[in-house]
Design a protein around this motif. Sequence first.
Motif, PDB file in Angstrom:
ATOM      1  N   SER A   1      12.409  -7.109  -3.012  1.00 54.67           N
ATOM      2  CA  SER A   1      12.829  -5.745  -2.701  1.00 54.67           C
ATOM      3  C   SER A   1      14.174  -5.450  -3.341  1.00 54.67           C
ATOM      4  O   SER A   1      14.895  -6.349  -3.785  1.00 54.67           O
ATOM      5  N   HIS A   2      14.505  -4.169  -3.354  1.00 54.78           N
ATOM      6  CA  HIS A   2      15.796  -3.699  -3.860  1.00 54.78           C
ATOM      7  C   HIS A   2      16.199  -2.493  -3.021  1.00 54.78           C
ATOM      8  O   HIS A   2      15.358  -1.674  -2.660  1.00 54.78           O
ATOM      9  N   ARG A   3      17.485  -2.403  -2.705  1.00 51.51           N
ATOM     10  CA  ARG A   3      17.961  -1.275  -1.893  1.00 51.51           C
ATOM     11  C   ARG A   3      19.341  -0.840  -2.358  1.00 51.51           C
ATOM     12  O   ARG A   3      20.199  -1.674  -2.662  1.00 51.51           O
TER      13      ARG A   3
ATOM     14  N   SER B   1      15.016   2.476  -1.187  1.00 49.18           N
ATOM     15  CA  SER B   1      14.555   1.086  -1.184  1.00 49.18           C
ATOM     16  C   SER B   1      13.191   0.988  -1.843  1.00 49.18           C
ATOM     17  O   SER B   1      12.370   1.907  -1.746  1.00 49.18           O
ATOM     18  N   GLU B   2      12.966  -0.123  -2.540  1.00 51.83           N
ATOM     19  CA  GLU B   2      11.674  -0.408  -3.166  1.00 51.83           C
ATOM     20  C   GLU B   2      11.218  -1.786  -2.713  1.00 51.83           C
ATOM     21  O   GLU B   2      12.018  -2.721  -2.655  1.00 51.83           O
ATOM     22  N   LYS B   3       9.924  -1.909  -2.410  1.00 57.35           N
ATOM     23  CA  LYS B   3       9.353  -3.184  -1.999  1.00 57.35           C
ATOM     24  C   LYS B   3       8.212  -3.560  -2.940  1.00 57.35           C
ATOM     25  O   LYS B   3       7.373  -2.714  -3.281  1.00 57.35           O
ATOM     26  N   ASN B   4       8.194  -4.816  -3.324  1.00 61.69           N
ATOM     27  CA  ASN B   4       7.182  -5.301  -4.256  1.00 61.69           C
ATOM     28  C   ASN B   4       5.831  -5.410  -3.548  1.00 61.69           C
ATOM     29  O   ASN B   4       5.695  -6.116  -2.552  1.00 61.69           O
ATOM     30  N   GLN B   5       4.824  -4.717  -4.083  1.00 63.23           N
ATOM     31  CA  GLN B   5       3.470  -4.779  -3.536  1.00 63.23           C
ATOM     32  C   GLN B   5       2.586  -5.754  -4.309  1.00 63.23           C
ATOM     33  O   GLN B   5       1.394  -5.873  -4.031  1.00 63.23           O
TER      34      GLN B   5
END
Length: 289
Positions: free
Chosen positions: A248-250, A271-275
């Motif tokens: 993830s990145h925030r 925020s981005e989360k790896n799917q």
Amino acid sequence: MRTGPLRAAVLVLPLALALTACGTETEEPGGTGDSREAAAPQPSREAPRPESAEDFLDLAEKAMADESAWSFSVEGEEGLTLQGRKSAATYEGTVRRAGGRAALHSQGVSTSSKGAKGTEELYVVEGAGYLKEDAGDWKAVDPTGPEVENKVEDPVSAVEDFRGYARAAEGDVRVTRAGGTVELRVTSGRQKLSAVRDRAWAEKARREFEPTAEQLGKAGIPVRDGRLTLSGLEEVLVLDAKTYRIKSHRLDFGFLVPYNGQEVSFEQRVSEKNQGPYAGRIELPAELR
């Protein structure tokens, strides 16, 4: 991110190999009874354990290159507060990002605090960018321009951002390990923007704030960098501690704008989360080919 409260819109985006050298034993042929001294076995040589921020970033870059494309979920919120009254917007969407050609496709929905919704879809393929907002037509955009740069939330490119932070003389990146993850973090408390304007993370926050600053100016609230206060900032890149893939990145930050003896407060969180890996092709829709 562009979920501005004055105009709701979209936010946009090796494994270390253990090398072992084992000694071998040799014996001189013949029946003389003499043998050569066995070669002393060499100690096992493993790749150095990553310690610095750049060590982990190198591993993350290689790990993410193991797949041709990735999919990320994106969430964000943005708001302005003046005299206790807050105007805000939120965003939810997805980003699919390929390596090599650097193809990217993002789409999502933003919702204002009054319930108004807006959709946005963006393609960046082989150096060409196309944007579609709500029911409008596709329009060509510059993939390297500020309009696209603020709309694309791309945690893979955050690796390079953090590399720049780590190489700065101030050494702004802190590395921590916890719960099967490695976290690379940059933080700042409240301080004048002018005191940190030369830092890359502060410049990123100012760039993200620019669309809202322009809207404030049009509303009669001038925004001058020399008077801006960074109310706080935290940017975190989270890696899997075993694979070094991005989890993830925030980015979370805020600004205070002086106005008529008071302050306008701006806050943004993305925020981005790896799917996981994306098996499909990222290509332009038929009407754009």
